[in-house]
Design a protein around this motif. Structure first.
Motif, PDB file in Angstrom:
ATOM      1  N   LYS A  96      -3.073  -9.107 -10.887  1.00 25.88           N
ATOM      2  CA  LYS A  96      -1.169  -9.800 -11.363  1.00 25.88           C
ATOM      3  C   LYS A  96      -1.347  -8.852 -12.513  1.00 25.88           C
ATOM      4  O   LYS A  96      -2.028  -8.699 -13.036  1.00 25.88           O
ATOM      5  N   THR A  97       0.260  -8.958 -13.351  1.00 27.05           N
ATOM      6  CA  THR A  97       0.755  -8.432 -14.232  1.00 27.05           C
ATOM      7  C   THR A  97       0.653  -9.626 -14.800  1.00 27.05           C
ATOM      8  O   THR A  97       0.775 -10.622 -14.228  1.00 27.05           O
ATOM      9  N   LYS A  98       1.123  -9.037 -16.230  1.00 23.46           N
ATOM     10  CA  LYS A  98       1.033 -10.707 -17.172  1.00 23.46           C
ATOM     11  C   LYS A  98       2.592 -10.879 -16.185  1.00 23.46           C
ATOM     12  O   LYS A  98       2.837 -12.408 -16.691  1.00 23.46           O
ATOM     13  N   LEU A  99       3.705 -10.245 -15.966  1.00 27.12           N
ATOM     14  CA  LEU A  99       4.584 -11.365 -15.859  1.00 27.12           C
ATOM     15  C   LEU A  99       4.243 -11.970 -14.319  1.00 27.12           C
ATOM     16  O   LEU A  99       5.160 -13.247 -14.190  1.00 27.12           O
ATOM     17  N   GLN A 100       3.647 -11.967 -13.638  1.00 23.69           N
ATOM     18  CA  GLN A 100       3.522 -12.313 -12.745  1.00 23.69           C
ATOM     19  C   GLN A 100       2.513 -13.573 -12.494  1.00 23.69           C
ATOM     20  O   GLN A 100       2.469 -14.652 -12.520  1.00 23.69           O
ATOM     21  N   VAL A 101       1.374 -13.120 -13.964  1.00 21.97           N
ATOM     22  CA  VAL A 101       0.775 -14.646 -14.212  1.00 21.97           C
ATOM     23  C   VAL A 101       1.769 -15.771 -14.858  1.00 21.97           C
ATOM     24  O   VAL A 101       1.451 -16.909 -14.666  1.00 21.97           O
ATOM     25  N   ILE A 102       2.691 -15.464 -15.760  1.00 19.68           N
ATOM     26  CA  ILE A 102       3.415 -15.619 -16.305  1.00 19.68           C
ATOM     27  C   ILE A 102       4.164 -16.962 -14.971  1.00 19.68           C
ATOM     28  O   ILE A 102       4.598 -18.523 -15.070  1.00 19.68           O
ATOM     29  N   ASP A 103       4.874 -16.165 -13.811  1.00 17.02           N
ATOM     30  CA  ASP A 103       6.034 -16.475 -13.346  1.00 17.02           C
ATOM     31  C   ASP A 103       4.747 -17.950 -12.113  1.00 17.02           C
ATOM     32  O   ASP A 103       5.370 -18.630 -11.807  1.00 17.02           O
ATOM     33  N   ASP A 104       3.527 -17.494 -11.648  1.00 15.50           N
ATOM     34  CA  ASP A 104       2.603 -17.826 -11.079  1.00 15.50           C
ATOM     35  C   ASP A 104       2.443 -18.758 -11.233  1.00 15.50           C
ATOM     36  O   ASP A 104       2.505 -20.197 -10.717  1.00 15.50           O
ATOM     37  N   TYR A 105       1.792 -19.049 -12.389  1.00 16.03           N
ATOM     38  CA  TYR A 105       0.951 -20.813 -12.925  1.00 16.03           C
ATOM     39  C   TYR A 105       1.652 -20.674 -14.538  1.00 16.03           C
ATOM     40  O   TYR A 105       1.165 -21.924 -15.064  1.00 16.03           O
TER      41      TYR A 105
END
Length: 145
Positions: A114-123
């Motif tokens: 996951k990218t940082k942006l995906q982590v921020i969005d997903d979690y």
């Protein structure tokens, strides 16, 4: 690394028993059940709350926290307004992250899953929180953005 998505609580209890080197007779006495019932609990994917509470006390480990971490990672708060916001039940802060959760999140980024942006969005982890974790726990500069 612990898999918080698919929880098999019996396996985790058995692992903790092994780590503690606890004798089966002591377990049976405390849990008030037979060796066969203990083995069935080790094989069980889930247990009732009373049994889990007894295991937590016996093994001095909060097995409920595993489910809390699952909620933090896989059931982030809904952005929609809910009709049942008011409650007489105790209120808990949603954003209490254990070191295991932080390591899990950072491993997702470091491994490229996951990218940082995906982590921020997903979690729904605040951007500033994520960057503080990266600075504090991982001194790597090759993490993806």
């Amino acid at each position: 690394m612990t898999n918080f998505k698919e929880i098999h609580i019996g396996n985790m209890i058995e692992k903790r028993v092994t780590e503690c080197g606890m004798d089966i007779s002591r377990i049976c006495s405390f849990m008030k059940c037979s060796k066969e019932e203990i083995i069935k609990m080790y094989e069980a994917e889930s247990l009732d709350a009373e049994a889990l509470l007894r295991w937590s006390k016996l093994l001095e480990y909060d097995f409920f926290r595993i489910y809390t971490q699952h909620l933090i990672l896989y059931a982030p708060p809904s952005p929609e307004k809910s009709n049942c916001k008011k409650t007489a039940l105790p209120q808990f802060r949603k954003n209490i992250y254990t070191r295991e959760i932080i390591d899990f999140i950072l491993e997702l980024i470091e491994s490229g899953k996951k990218t940082k942006l995906q982590v921020i969005d997903d979690y729904r982890i605040p951007k500033t929180t994520l960057y503080k974790w990266i600075e504090k726990y991982r001194k790597t500069t090759h993490m993806q953005t």
